[in-house]
Design a protein around this motif. Sequence first.
Motif, PDB file in Angstrom:
ATOM      1  N   ILE A 179       0.858  -1.190   0.000  1.00 19.56           N
ATOM      2  CA  ILE A 179       0.000   0.000   0.000  1.00 19.56           C
ATOM      3  C   ILE A 179       0.889   1.234   0.000  1.00 19.56           C
ATOM      4  CG2 ILE A 179      -1.751   1.326   1.257  1.00 19.56           C
ATOM      5  CD1 ILE A 179      -2.713  -1.351   2.479  1.00 19.56           C
ATOM      6  N   THR A 180       0.697   2.094  -1.005  1.00 24.13           N
ATOM      7  CA  THR A 180       1.485   3.320  -1.103  1.00 24.13           C
ATOM      8  C   THR A 180       0.672   4.564  -0.791  1.00 24.13           C
ATOM      9  OG1 THR A 180       1.045   3.478  -3.476  1.00 24.13           O
ATOM     10  CG2 THR A 180       3.087   2.353  -2.790  1.00 24.13           C
ATOM     11  N   GLU A 181      -0.656   4.424  -0.856  1.00 27.55           N
ATOM     12  CA  GLU A 181      -1.516   5.589  -0.641  1.00 27.55           C
ATOM     13  C   GLU A 181      -2.925   5.115  -0.310  1.00 27.55           C
ATOM     14  OE1 GLU A 181      -3.219   9.236  -3.418  1.00 27.55           O
ATOM     15  OE2 GLU A 181      -1.425   8.187  -4.061  1.00 27.55           O
ATOM     16  N   ILE A 182      -3.670   5.938   0.407  1.00 25.85           N
ATOM     17  CA  ILE A 182      -5.086   5.698   0.649  1.00 25.85           C
ATOM     18  C   ILE A 182      -5.826   6.821  -0.063  1.00 25.85           C
ATOM     19  CG2 ILE A 182      -6.909   5.339   2.356  1.00 25.85           C
ATOM     20  CD1 ILE A 182      -4.493   3.403   2.652  1.00 25.85           C
ATOM     21  N   SER A 183      -6.722   6.468  -0.955  1.00 28.30           N
ATOM     22  CA  SER A 183      -7.509   7.459  -1.687  1.00 28.30           C
ATOM     23  C   SER A 183      -8.901   7.515  -1.057  1.00 28.30           C
ATOM     24  CB  SER A 183      -7.595   7.064  -3.160  1.00 28.30           C
ATOM     25  OG  SER A 183      -8.327   8.023  -3.883  1.00 28.30           O
ATOM     26  N   HIS A 184      -9.247   8.684  -0.531  1.00 25.91           N
ATOM     27  CA  HIS A 184     -10.541   8.866   0.136  1.00 25.91           C
ATOM     28  C   HIS A 184     -11.533   9.432  -0.870  1.00 25.91           C
ATOM     29  CE1 HIS A 184      -8.801   8.039   4.052  1.00 25.91           C
ATOM     30  NE2 HIS A 184      -7.793   8.787   3.698  1.00 25.91           N
ATOM     31  N   LEU A 185     -12.412   8.573  -1.367  1.00 27.84           N
ATOM     32  CA  LEU A 185     -13.432   8.978  -2.323  1.00 27.84           C
ATOM     33  C   LEU A 185     -14.756   9.190  -1.599  1.00 27.84           C
ATOM     34  CD1 LEU A 185     -12.545   6.417  -5.131  1.00 27.84           C
ATOM     35  CD2 LEU A 185     -11.777   8.778  -4.901  1.00 27.84           C
ATOM     36  N   PRO A 186     -15.708   9.856  -2.227  1.00 28.21           N
ATOM     37  CA  PRO A 186     -16.989  10.091  -1.552  1.00 28.21           C
ATOM     38  C   PRO A 186     -17.725   8.807  -1.160  1.00 28.21           C
ATOM     39  CG  PRO A 186     -16.792  11.513  -3.462  1.00 28.21           C
ATOM     40  CD  PRO A 186     -15.628  10.564  -3.496  1.00 28.21           C
ATOM     41  N   THR A 187     -17.610   7.753  -1.957  1.00 27.01           N
ATOM     42  CA  THR A 187     -18.372   6.534  -1.676  1.00 27.01           C
ATOM     43  C   THR A 187     -17.600   5.506  -0.855  1.00 27.01           C
ATOM     44  OG1 THR A 187     -17.699   5.611  -3.800  1.00 27.01           O
ATOM     45  CG2 THR A 187     -19.823   6.755  -3.714  1.00 27.01           C
ATOM     46  N   GLN A 188     -16.279   5.482  -0.972  1.00 28.71           N
ATOM     47  CA  GLN A 188     -15.467   4.513  -0.230  1.00 28.71           C
ATOM     48  C   GLN A 188     -14.008   4.905  -0.317  1.00 28.71           C
ATOM     49  OE1 GLN A 188     -16.316   0.897  -2.319  1.00 28.71           O
ATOM     50  NE2 GLN A 188     -14.841   1.273  -3.914  1.00 28.71           N
TER      51      GLN A 188
END
Length: 188
Positions: free
Chosen positions: A117-126
């Motif tokens: 895991i290099t990044e966490i992408s926070h999207l509106p749905t998940q």
Amino acid sequence: MQLVVARIGRAHGIKGEVTVEVRTDEPELRLAPGAVLATEPASAGPLTIETGRVHSGRLLLRFEGVRDRNAAEALRNTLLIAEVDPEERPEDEDEYYDHQLIDLDVVTADGERVGRITEISHLPTQDLFVVERPDGSEVFVPFVEEIVAEIDLVEQRAVITPPPGLIDDRAVRDEAADGHGASPRDEV
């Protein structure tokens, strides 16, 4: 440990408020009035939050010393950075801070290494794990219970049960070869 908790957007109104793109699961803690945040670029800060409010679904902040639209607009695209104790943990045992998840090894339930895991992408749905594969390519893994079976911080790994086609198209090709799915030749 320093964590990016928000990015400043456009100015809102004429009294120095700005919109912010929240990048933390705990904005009420990290972006509360009185919070002092470092900035990137460093020349923009540190900034102390004077007020915060939600307007039309967006968080608006005003910083001490920022009194007009021009000063607010000058902060656009500045990253807000909070100092966080690396030992701090969320209250809910099934929640994690981004810094706990970054660099975890990702493996399937049967032990196949997927990547890191290099990044966490926070999207509106998940939320999505951005996973760098051993060959340098990336795969996006939804951080949902149906796919992420286990987070093991001691062993530094995330165990996933991916549906066919999520991490590679081998299962999709196998299905097509078995006659259970459409093959590329069936497409017109």
